[in-house]
Design an enzyme around this catalytic site. Structure first.
Site, PDB file in Angstrom:
ATOM      1  N   ASP A  46       0.782  -1.244   0.000  1.00 50.21           N
ATOM      2  CA  ASP A  46       0.000   0.000   0.000  1.00 50.21           C
ATOM      3  C   ASP A  46       0.813   1.295   0.000  1.00 50.21           C
ATOM      4  O   ASP A  46       0.453   2.248   0.706  1.00 50.21           O
ATOM      5  CB  ASP A  46      -0.978  -0.016   1.174  1.00 50.21           C
ATOM      6  N   CYS A  90      -2.522  -3.006   7.379  1.00 47.51           N
ATOM      7  CA  CYS A  90      -2.374  -3.883   6.216  1.00 47.51           C
ATOM      8  C   CYS A  90      -1.082  -4.698   6.225  1.00 47.51           C
ATOM      9  O   CYS A  90      -1.076  -5.830   5.745  1.00 47.51           O
ATOM     10  CB  CYS A  90      -2.538  -3.074   4.937  1.00 47.51           C
TER      11      CYS A  90
HETATM   12  C1  VGL Z   1      -4.911   0.660   5.490  1.00 49.59           C
HETATM   13  C2  VGL Z   1      -6.344   1.816   6.858  1.00 49.59           C
HETATM   14  C3  VGL Z   1      -7.343   1.722   5.908  1.00 49.59           C
HETATM   15  C4  VGL Z   1      -3.540   0.111   5.278  1.00 49.59           C
HETATM   16  C5  VGL Z   1      -5.892   0.552   4.531  1.00 49.59           C
HETATM   17  O1  VGL Z   1      -3.114   0.016   4.099  1.00 49.59           O
HETATM   18  O2  VGL Z   1      -2.861  -0.224   6.280  1.00 49.59           O
HETATM   19  N1  VGL Z   1      -5.144   1.280   6.648  1.00 49.59           N
HETATM   20  N2  VGL Z   1      -7.100   1.088   4.759  1.00 49.59           N
END
Ligand code: VGL
Ligand code: ZN
Length: 192
Positions: A15, A140
């Site tokens: 991410d 994540c």
């Molecule tokens: C994430 C919060 C909401 C992440 C994704 O990538 O850790 N955190 N969506």
């Protein structure tokens, strides 16, 4: 003993999208400071013919995790939006595999394995070890690592290439991962 990266290893970059960087919709403090380190890992894994996987949060506009629907988060990483793009400084190899996750309106999915092809791709390449970096440590990164452990991979967390939203929750997440059998390593543990 240093670890030698090989073709049955995978680097999973979690991410590293604009919305999770400072100035983004859901910023991870100092999230951009790990980019040069991730780029260095990318060079090592590419040279070693390992797999490179990038996960991305790829939400529909009405995703259940958004505050408008009673979730925890401001809208972020809406599919095809500017904020959902990877940080432009990341040196993404042309043969990297992109895994989109949390694409269903009514389902949260923090793990890169949840509802995706990731496990079947790694299995088809006979990958045994996954090296995980990115953001956010306590969401994540943590859930991706926990799924990898459940699926039987050897899991190595790249401690110099992760960032969390909360320091204490990130420390707790790493402690949990250690207890479940993950190894926590850094650049100097790899043979270059
Ligand atoms: C994430 C919060 C909401 C992440 C994704 O990538 O850790 N955190 N969506
Ligand atoms: Zn999200």
């Amino acid at each position: 003993m240093k670890l030698k990266v090989g073709h049955r290893d995978a680097l999973i970059i979690v991410d590293m999208q604009k919305d999770f960087m400072p100035q983004g919709a859901l910023p991870v403090p100092e999230g951009d400071t790990i980019i040069p380190i991730i780029n260095n890992y990318l060079r090592i894994f590419q040279e070693s013919k390992a797999s490179v996987i990038l996960t991305r949060d790829w939400h529909p506009p009405n995703h259940i995790s958004f505050k408008s629907r009673g979730g925890l988060w401001p809208p972020h990483c809406i599919r095809n939006s500017e904020g959902a793009k990877f940080h432009p400084d990341l040196k993404i190899p042309s043969n990297a595999v992109i895994i989109s996750k949390a694409t269903e309106p009514d389902k949260e999915a923090y793990s890169g394995f949840d509802g995706t092809e990731l496990n079947s791709i790694l299995t088809s390449r006979a990958v045994k070890r996954v090296f995980i970096c990115g953001v956010a440590t306590e969401y994540c990164v943590k859930e991706t690592a926990l799924d990898a452990l459940r699926l039987g991979y050897l899991v190595l967390i790249l401690n110099d290439a992760i960032k969390g939203i909360s320091k204490s929750n990130s420390e707790k997440a790493l402690e949990l991962l250690l207890n479940k059998g993950a190894l926590i390593i850094e650049m100097s543990d790899l043979l270059e």
